[in-house]
Design an enzyme around this catalytic site. Structure first.
Site, PDB file in Angstrom:
ATOM      1  CG  HIS A   1      -0.393   0.263   2.528  1.00 27.74           C
ATOM      2  ND1 HIS A   1      -0.112  -0.746   3.416  1.00 27.74           N
ATOM      3  CD2 HIS A   1      -0.049   1.405   3.160  1.00 27.74           C
ATOM      4  CE1 HIS A   1       0.380  -0.237   4.529  1.00 27.74           C
ATOM      5  NE2 HIS A   1       0.428   1.072   4.390  1.00 27.74           N
TER       6      HIS A   1
ATOM      7  CG  ASP B   1       0.042  -4.017   2.752  1.00 29.76           C
ATOM      8  OD1 ASP B   1       0.062  -3.490   1.626  1.00 29.76           O
ATOM      9  OD2 ASP B   1       0.128  -3.363   3.813  1.00 29.76           O
TER      10      ASP B   1
ATOM     11  CG  ASN C   1       6.324   4.346  11.881  1.00 28.08           C
ATOM     12  OD1 ASN C   1       5.788   5.180  12.605  1.00 28.08           O
ATOM     13  ND2 ASN C   1       7.607   4.018  11.996  1.00 28.08           N
ATOM     14  CB  SER C   2       3.258   1.882   5.951  1.00 23.70           C
ATOM     15  OG  SER C   2       2.041   1.716   6.616  1.00 23.70           O
TER      16      SER C   2
ATOM     17  CB  VAL D   1     -12.278 -26.779   2.236  1.00 21.55           C
ATOM     18  CG1 VAL D   1     -12.109 -28.218   1.805  1.00 21.55           C
ATOM     19  CG2 VAL D   1     -10.988 -26.226   2.820  1.00 21.55           C
TER      20      VAL D   1
END
Length: 368
Positions: free
Chosen positions: A113, A143, A220-221, A276
């Site tokens: 992101h 991400d 900070n990402s 499943v």
């Protein structure tokens, strides 16, 4: 006949959804070579008095050691007024995030992101040099993103082992919150295995977050979460919304290491599936637990973990193997299944065409 008495929370094994949204810690609005990671020598044994007494007097050595491996990521994109607007005006969008170097020849890991939608990406090193970056690979469901810059003799950060982290362990976060470059914060691991049920995320994603109270903010990402050995144990990725303070989430580095070879080789992740739909055993009603024969006469659970199959796709691997609704998968390739999210991850990363060994609880009896 087995049935579920309440609305099923469905987890599609090996789903290949794209565009996982994140309650992110950045970027600020608006806005291949083989890797041989260092492996932690820390053991998951019960804490000893020596270990408990080993809290550092200062985190400065960790911060100094990691500083050259942390980078600032700037992105530029373009936003155009909506399709029904009379004014087709383009606006430049700038974003800011963090990343960290994992190889001497310019491979960098960050969050998807941080760079999603960017038309240009630049990376600033700790010595203020700036390089244009290209995207090597992306995986929106986790991400993750991998970048490359044309630079040599860089200082990579060693990758640790997130599986041996304990709740209560010290961790250090480094990043660029609100544009304040190379900010260091420290805290502890508050919890492990946090999923999309704990953080409001896109249900198509794969999440098993490390929760920490080390301060994480917008910008900070993509930055590293470090243990006391200076090894990366997570990628700082999200913060809890709703006004909660001091709660951040990091992608475990072991998930990253598992996907890195595919991202470096192919630029994307190809996921396998067993076909499943499942739910956690703890989410079953009392009536369902009795039907599945997993409670004692007092109503206590006889098994504490497992993924209950609620649907089997016709003609898929699970169907061909004889699995059926009501079966409880307790082990996958020898690894215990304590929750459905773990089975989802293991099944999706095993590999297309591989054969898997499962342990299943059926009518109160265990079968392989």
């Amino acid at each position: 006949m087995f049935r579920l008495s309440c609305l099923a929370l469905i987890a599609v094994i090996g789903a290949c959804g794209r565009g996982a949204a994140v309650v992110d810690a950045g970027p600020l609005p608006p806005g291949p070579s083989a890797i041989t990671p260092a492996v932690s020598t820390k053991t998951p044994d019960s804490p000893s008095p020596e270990r408990i007494a080993a809290a550092p007097l200062s985190f400065a050595p960790i911060a100094r050691g990691a500083d050259r491996g942390v980078v600032t990521i700037n992105t530029v994109g373009e936003e155009v007024d909506g399709p029904f607007s009379r004014r087709r005006r383009a606006r430049e969008l700038k974003g800011l995030g963090t990343g960290f170097i994992i190889s001497r020849d310019g491979i960098i890991v960050t969050n998807n992101h941080v760079i999603e939608g960017a038309e240009s990406i630049s990376v600033k090193l700790s010595d203020e040099r700036v390089f244009a970056a290209t995207v090597v690979g992306r995986d929106p469901p986790t991400d993750m993103a991998v970048l490359r810059i044309d630079a040599k003799e860089l200082v990579p950060l060693p990758l640790g082992d997130s599986d041996v982290l304990d709740v209560g362990d010290w961790v250090v976060a480094i990043g660029n919150p609100f544009g304040l470059s190379h900010t260091v914060s420290a805290g502890i691991v508050s919890a492990k295995g946090r999923t999309r049920e704990d953080v409001p995320l896109d249900p198509a994603g794969y999440y098993s977050f490390i929760q920490t109270d080390a301060s994480i903010n917008p910008g900070n990402s993509g930055g590293p979460l470090l243990n006391l050995h200076g090894e990366v144990v997570g990628i700082n990725s999200a913060i809890r919304g709703g006004g909660a303070q001091g709660i951040g989430f990091a992608i475990p580095i072991n998930m990253v290491k598992q996907l890195l070879p595919m991202l470096l080789r192919d630029g994307h992740v190809t996921r396998s599936a067993i076909g499943v739909q499942i739910r956690d055993i703890r989410e079953l009603s009392d009536e369902d637990r009795v039907q599945l024969k997993i409670v004692d006469p007092n109503g206590a659970l006889l098994v504490t973990g497992g993924a209950v199959i609620i649907y089997v796709a016709g003609g898929g691997p699970a169907d061909r193997a004889g699995l059926a609704p009501g079966d409880i998968i307790t082990s996958f390739e020898g690894q215990p299944i304590d929750r459905s999210a773990k089975l989802q991850w293991l099944a999706s990363t095993l590999g297309v065409g591989k054969t898997a060994s499962l342990r299943v609880l059926r009518d109160g009896k265990t079968v392989d």
